[in-house]
Motif scaffolding. Structure first.
Motif, PDB file in Angstrom:
ATOM      1  N   PRO A  28       2.112 -26.394  37.707  1.00 14.93           N
ATOM      2  CA  PRO A  28       1.664 -25.782  38.974  1.00 14.93           C
ATOM      3  C   PRO A  28       0.943 -24.455  38.749  1.00 14.93           C
ATOM      4  CG  PRO A  28       3.962 -26.435  39.135  1.00 14.93           C
ATOM      5  CD  PRO A  28       3.533 -26.724  37.730  1.00 14.93           C
ATOM      6  N   MET A  29       1.505 -23.626  37.846  1.00 18.33           N
ATOM      7  CA  MET A  29       0.884 -22.325  37.580  1.00 18.33           C
ATOM      8  C   MET A  29      -0.535 -22.527  37.062  1.00 18.33           C
ATOM      9  SD  MET A  29       0.104 -20.241  34.811  1.00 18.33           S
ATOM     10  CE  MET A  29       1.120 -20.864  33.470  1.00 18.33           C
ATOM     11  N   LEU A  30      -0.678 -23.472  36.112  1.00 16.31           N
ATOM     12  CA  LEU A  30      -1.989 -23.717  35.512  1.00 16.31           C
ATOM     13  C   LEU A  30      -2.983 -24.167  36.581  1.00 16.31           C
ATOM     14  CD1 LEU A  30      -3.605 -23.907  32.867  1.00 16.31           C
ATOM     15  CD2 LEU A  30      -2.986 -26.316  32.790  1.00 16.31           C
ATOM     16  N   LEU A  31      -2.542 -25.101  37.434  1.00 15.30           N
ATOM     17  CA  LEU A  31      -3.456 -25.636  38.447  1.00 15.30           C
ATOM     18  C   LEU A  31      -3.906 -24.537  39.403  1.00 15.30           C
ATOM     19  CD1 LEU A  31      -1.831 -29.101  39.213  1.00 15.30           C
ATOM     20  CD2 LEU A  31      -3.904 -28.604  37.907  1.00 15.30           C
ATOM     21  N   LEU A  32      -2.965 -23.655  39.787  1.00 16.63           N
ATOM     22  CA  LEU A  32      -3.318 -22.577  40.715  1.00 16.63           C
ATOM     23  C   LEU A  32      -4.332 -21.631  40.085  1.00 16.63           C
ATOM     24  CD1 LEU A  32       0.205 -21.895  42.209  1.00 16.63           C
ATOM     25  CD2 LEU A  32      -1.806 -22.668  43.456  1.00 16.63           C
ATOM     26  N   GLY A  45      -0.769 -18.277  41.423  1.00 15.32           N
ATOM     27  CA  GLY A  45      -0.670 -18.638  40.012  1.00 15.32           C
ATOM     28  C   GLY A  45      -0.284 -17.451  39.148  1.00 15.32           C
ATOM     29  N   LEU A  46      -0.878 -16.289  39.425  1.00 13.93           N
ATOM     30  CA  LEU A  46      -0.600 -15.107  38.612  1.00 13.93           C
ATOM     31  C   LEU A  46       0.833 -14.639  38.814  1.00 13.93           C
ATOM     32  CD1 LEU A  46      -3.930 -13.089  39.016  1.00 13.93           C
ATOM     33  CD2 LEU A  46      -3.132 -14.350  37.031  1.00 13.93           C
ATOM     34  N   ILE A  47       1.325 -14.746  40.067  1.00 17.07           N
ATOM     35  CA  ILE A  47       2.711 -14.333  40.308  1.00 17.07           C
ATOM     36  C   ILE A  47       3.659 -15.271  39.563  1.00 17.07           C
ATOM     37  CG2 ILE A  47       4.489 -14.165  42.083  1.00 17.07           C
ATOM     38  CD1 ILE A  47       2.297 -13.116  43.961  1.00 17.07           C
ATOM     39  N   GLY A  94      -9.879 -19.751  46.644  1.00 10.25           N
ATOM     40  CA  GLY A  94      -9.517 -19.770  45.228  1.00 10.25           C
ATOM     41  C   GLY A  94      -8.701 -18.543  44.869  1.00 10.25           C
ATOM     42  N   GLY A  95      -9.061 -17.403  45.442  1.00  7.14           N
ATOM     43  CA  GLY A  95      -8.332 -16.165  45.164  1.00  7.14           C
ATOM     44  C   GLY A  95      -6.875 -16.259  45.576  1.00  7.14           C
ATOM     45  N   LEU A  96      -6.626 -16.893  46.719  1.00  8.83           N
ATOM     46  CA  LEU A  96      -5.230 -17.051  47.169  1.00  8.83           C
ATOM     47  C   LEU A  96      -4.447 -17.895  46.172  1.00  8.83           C
ATOM     48  CD1 LEU A  96      -5.461 -17.614  51.003  1.00  8.83           C
ATOM     49  CD2 LEU A  96      -4.556 -15.662  49.756  1.00  8.83           C
ATOM     50  N   ALA A  97      -5.070 -18.996  45.733  1.00  9.69           N
ATOM     51  CA  ALA A  97      -4.412 -19.847  44.743  1.00  9.69           C
ATOM     52  C   ALA A  97      -4.152 -19.041  43.477  1.00  9.69           C
ATOM     53  CB  ALA A  97      -5.289 -21.058  44.434  1.00  9.69           C
ATOM     54  N   LEU A  98      -5.151 -18.251  43.104  1.00  8.06           N
ATOM     55  CA  LEU A  98      -5.015 -17.455  41.884  1.00  8.06           C
ATOM     56  C   LEU A  98      -3.846 -16.486  41.992  1.00  8.06           C
ATOM     57  CD1 LEU A  98      -6.200 -16.582  39.137  1.00  8.06           C
ATOM     58  CD2 LEU A  98      -7.489 -14.863  40.369  1.00  8.06           C
ATOM     59  N   LEU A  99      -3.713 -15.834  43.142  1.00  8.63           N
ATOM     60  CA  LEU A  99      -2.622 -14.873  43.315  1.00  8.63           C
ATOM     61  C   LEU A  99      -1.280 -15.570  43.099  1.00  8.63           C
ATOM     62  CD1 LEU A  99      -1.570 -12.106  44.078  1.00  8.63           C
ATOM     63  CD2 LEU A  99      -1.652 -12.785  46.468  1.00  8.63           C
TER      64      LEU A  99
END
Lengths: 135, 766
Positions: B206-210, B175-177, B168-173
């Motif tokens: 895509p950003m939201l989903l990440l 998304g945040l970028i 999840g953290g990878l997805a979050l990174l």
């Protein structure tokens, strides 16, 4: 099997080789030499001692454990780079003392770095030699 | 704020020292120090309540837009006070819970380091700084879950938590970028002003989903909820702190924090509210079916995390207020109940709800704390939990089909949670006495002070909600993005909300009494668990291992000669192909310029090689290789490279010594290989030799035009203060490379040492 010739010669060779290794280390900045080859020479001196006597004797005369020498060397090398950080320069910027010390020549962080290399090489070679020579 | 974070990490470093100085009172000392941190944060209450947000910023990695910036507003302060307040109580509790345990010092380090990371998450203003702390919480959580590392279950639970939250953290990174790129800034406080630009951007979805993937895994939303109950392998203080009060709420925090920036769109509203509502109901239903006290609490935590997520998704003013109230209420009562569960486990030796009963007589203080906390959990007046539940129903409202569905889900879930509250707060203490593995008695002071303080806090805030009103209003304003005027009161008059509350309570009492019947109904659904996410995780992990094993079998023979062959043939193939395509002209060798004395080392090298490959003794082969090495060094001397020559001589000498030491351990020399294999080796060796020769000839055909040697020759003395260019390069110009090399050397030495240890102690190795 012990050889009296070898063990007697080693007793005299060890300090000479160590002295030579320090000489190589210090002159390295201007003449052929340096921490790496100096470290190799010093390590060979102890390797010679290991062959002439035993690993236990060599460990005893070394006094500190090889891994402590490795750690000290790495620390010295890292510290020489970090000193520049403390002064606000990029990591590893060389810094030199303004004065010149008679026997050493110019003193600066690269010399400390070279001492670090010297120690790491000694520690690494002796770790390997001692591990292999131990039963 | 950054002072608080740095202090927390400082405490983490100091905590083993504190523990060493005073092992008996270390929990109290550390707890009091953390409480001071809490008091420090309290000073910001007045300015934050008046709507101010306090910001500090320093440059960190300017090139990447990463700044060391922090901001304190109502939401961060609410979280900050919960983190430090509960942290202090948990540390005191841990000191009593693990009194005399060998790893208590380690537990302190990890708990306080976790606290610092969590403070970093909630105070960070830069999203990348936030992410760094976010990952730190995952890492410390991994170590905390696995702190009983000699138990396989603890290890696999720790790994599971790390893999789920790490993925999840990878997805979050990502998304945040994306978010930062879309909004043109990585500062949360500036991103909020780019809201219109962000939500209309092509990459919004895509950003939201990440980002949701990151938040949902961290906060255990369905279908990622499975890691949280498994994480209950951790000792109870850890479960209390991480898996109920703080870390699992990081995902909720992130959603609440980003809500005003990326929320209030149909995608956000339906996605977040929907997942939240499902988790809310699912968690409550699963909680009732458990028999382990901690697992019951874990699933009910999953349920409340769902409720918080649901409220954030709605995005209304009332929902924001209800979310903050529920957040605080839940932290207080759930932490208390977890600590109580730990105390029960500690004093009776079991956490199985079926064998616990009538403990009230033996542990009156713990029982009282449990009863009050459970009442708050059940949402009974006049406790703070009552306000939370009322607020939730009010926020959902009663208009339209969507609201009706949510109210239904809410009433069912809350009724189940009421039953759960009875199960954990009533049954162990006030039902008929049951035999427990150990004769129960009251827990020590350090273990009941936490539950009592937390339960009393929940009661006090229920009776005097005005105490928390300014902070809650500031928090709700931060979640909503606009100032929210919040009025908390116990009594809202006769209305639909009250009816819903009454139905909830009645339903809860019925479900508790008819628990067996209800569970029998659930049992028929048990078959579905085979398709649950826990199984998917296990299958995924097993599949990954299988692929790893397969490719290891394909690539790793374990024989040095095959690795060498692979390396050599790859080099020959790739470099040979490049040479053929480039078709450079070859230089030629002018044999006449080779002096007579230069022929000597050349001849000796060739003779040495020939001897090394043909001789039938290892020692002789090593000696022959030594001849080769010394003659190479001689060539260095002849071509005026004294540094190289010296090093080569020293290395050759040591190599011979090392070889001899190794040979000493080897069995007698025998030939294993047949003619075919040796022919293959001859081909490989010849090909490699030919390749190197061609490369050398190609290189010498080019005019020497490196600018490097000129640079080093002229700059060595003025910049490096040395006349030996080789050495100046090594220790000054390219010192970083050297540092890397000596580090590799050191690692190699330790590797060899470890290998030799393994060989010499075969009994202890696998």
């Amino acid at each position: 099997m012990t050889s009296h010739v070898l063990s007697t010669a080693t007793r005299f060779l060890l300090p000479l080789l160590l002295l030579f290794s320090v000489f190589l280390l210090i002159r390295g900045h201007n003449e052929p030499g340096g921490g790496f080859v100096g470290g190799l020479v010093a390590a060979s001196a102890f390797a010679l001692y290991t062959i002439a006597y035993t690993v236990q004797d060599a460990r005893k005369i070394l006094r500190v454990r090889p891994r402590v020498i490795i750690a000290t060397g790495l620390l010295a090398a890292a510290a020489s780079g970090s000193l520049a950080l403390a002064a606000g320069n990029p990591f590893m910027t060389g810094m030199w003392a303004p004065l010149e010390i008679p026997a050493l020549g110019k003193v600066g962080t690269p010399l400390l770095f070279d001492i670090g290399v010297y120690l790491v090489v000694i520690g690494v070679v002796l770790t390997i030699v001692f591990s292999l020579a131990e039963e | 704020m950054q002072e608080a974070i740095i202090t927390a990490f400082g405490l983490a470093i100091l905590s083993p020292l504190i523990h060493r100085v005073s092992p008996r009172f270390s929990g109290w000392l550390l707890g009091i120090l953390i409480a001071c941190l809490s008091a420090f944060l309290f000073r910001f209450l007045a300015p934050v309540a008046s709507g101010e947000s306090i910001r500090s910023s320093a440059s960190w990695i300017a090139g990447l837009g990463v700044t060391w910036s922090f901001r304190l507003d109502g939401l961060s302060l609410t979280f900050g006070l919960l983190i430090t307040g509960i942290g202090a109580l948990v540390v005191i509790y841990a000191g009593a819970y693990w009194a005399g345990h060998a790893h208590l010092g380690r537990l302190y380090i990890l708990l306080t380091a976790f606290m610092g990371s969590m403070l970093g998450v909630v105070f960070a203003d830069n999203v990348l700084t936030l992410f760094v702390f976010w990952e730190l919480t995952s890492l410390t959580s991994f170590f905390l879950i696995g702190i009983n590392h000699d138990q396989p279950k603890a290890r696999s639970a720790a790994l599971q938590a790390l893999l789920v939250t790490g993925a999840g953290g990878l997805a979050l990174l990502a998304g945040l970028i994306l978010l930062g790129q879309m909004g043109g800034s990585y500062e949360l406080s500036s991103l909020i002003e780019q809201r219109t630009q962000i939500i209309s951007h092509a990459y919004y979805l895509p950003m939201l989903l990440l980002i949701l993937a990151g938040a949902f895994t961290k906060s255990a939303q369905a279908p990622f909820h499975f890691w949280l109950p498994n994480a209950m392998e951790a000792p109870t203080p850890v479960s209390t702190y991480l898996h109920s009060a703080t870390m699992v709420k990081a995902g909720v925090y992130l959603l609440a924090r980003l809500g005003p920036t990326i929320g209030d769109t149909p995608e956000f509203r339906y996605g977040v509210t929907g997942v939240g509502a499902i988790t809310f109901a699912l968690g409550a239903a699963l909680a009732l079916g458990q028999t382990d006290l901690k697992r019951i609490l874990a699933y009910s935590t999953v349920s409340i995390l769902g409720a918080l997520t649901m409220l954030i998704g709605m995005g209304t003013r009332e929902a924001a207020s209800a979310m903050i109230v529920l957040l605080v209420a839940h932290a207080l009562y759930k932490a208390a109940l977890f600590l109580v569960a730990g105390a029960v486990d500690h004093e009776t030796g079991t956490r199985d709800i079926r064998s616990l009963g009538g403990l009230g007589r033996f542990m009156p203080v713990t029982a009282a704390a449990a009863l009050i906390a459970a009442a708050s959990n059940a949402g009974l007046p006049p406790l703070f939990g009552w306000l939370a539940k009322e607020g939730m129903y009010e926020a959902i409202g009663f208009g339209g089909w969507g609201a009706a569905a949510l109210i239904l889900a809410g009433v069912v879930a809350n009724a189940l949670l009421v039953a759960v509250a009875f199960l954990v707060g009533w049954k162990p203490f006030f039902s008929a006495t049951l035999q427990t593995p150990r004769q129960p008695h009251e827990a020590p002071l350090g273990m009941w002070i936490g539950p009592v303080v937390l339960a009393m806090g929940g009661a006090a805030l229920g009776v005097w909600p005005a105490w928390i009103q300014p902070l809650a209003a500031a928090g709700a304003s931060a979640v909503h993005g606009q100032p929210v005027a919040l009025k908390l009161a116990l009594w809202h008059g006769f209305n639909l909300v009250l009816v819903a509350s009454a139905v909830t309570l009645a339903g809860g009492v019925v479900s508790y009494l008819k628990r067996e019947r209800l569970l029998a109904g659930f049992d028929q659904l048990r078959g579905l668990a085979r398709w649950g996410p826990d199984r998917a995780y296990a299958a995924g992990l097993e599949g990954m291992y299988r692929v790893a094993r397969w490719q290891t079998r394909c690539l790793q023979s374990g024989y040095l000669r095959f690795y060498l062959l692979t390396v050599i043939m790859t080099v020959v193939g790739l470099a040979g192909y490049a040479l053929l395509r480039g078709a450079e002209s070859l230089g030629y060798v002018n044999w006449t310029t080779i002096a007579l004395y230069e022929w000597a080392p050349l001849t000796l090298i060739i003779l040495g090689m020939a001897m090394a490959v043909t001789v039938g003794s290892r020692l002789a082969a090593v000696a022959a290789l030594g001849v080769v090495g010394y003659n190479v060094a001689l060539i260095f001397v002849l071509f005026s490279a004294p540094d190289l020559a010296m090093t080569q001589f020293a290395v050759e000498t040591l190599t011979v010594i090392l070889f001899v030491l190794v040979l000493y351990r080897l069995p007698r020399f025998t030939r294993f290989t047949g003619a075919a294999i040796r022919a293959r080796d001859v081909v490989a060796a010849t090909a490699f030799g030919v390749l190197i020769t061609i490369i050398l000839l190609t290189v010498t055909a080019q005019p020497l035009q490196s600018r490097l040697s000129g640079f080093f020759a002229s700059e060595s003395l003025p910049q490096g203060k040395g006349r030996n260019i080789v050495n100046v390069i090594l220790v000054d110009f390219r010192a970083l490379d050297t540092l890397g090399e000596i580090t590799v050397l050191a690692i190699a030495a330790f590797g060899i040492r470890a290998l030799m240890k393994l060989v010499s102690q075969p009994g202890e190795s696998k």
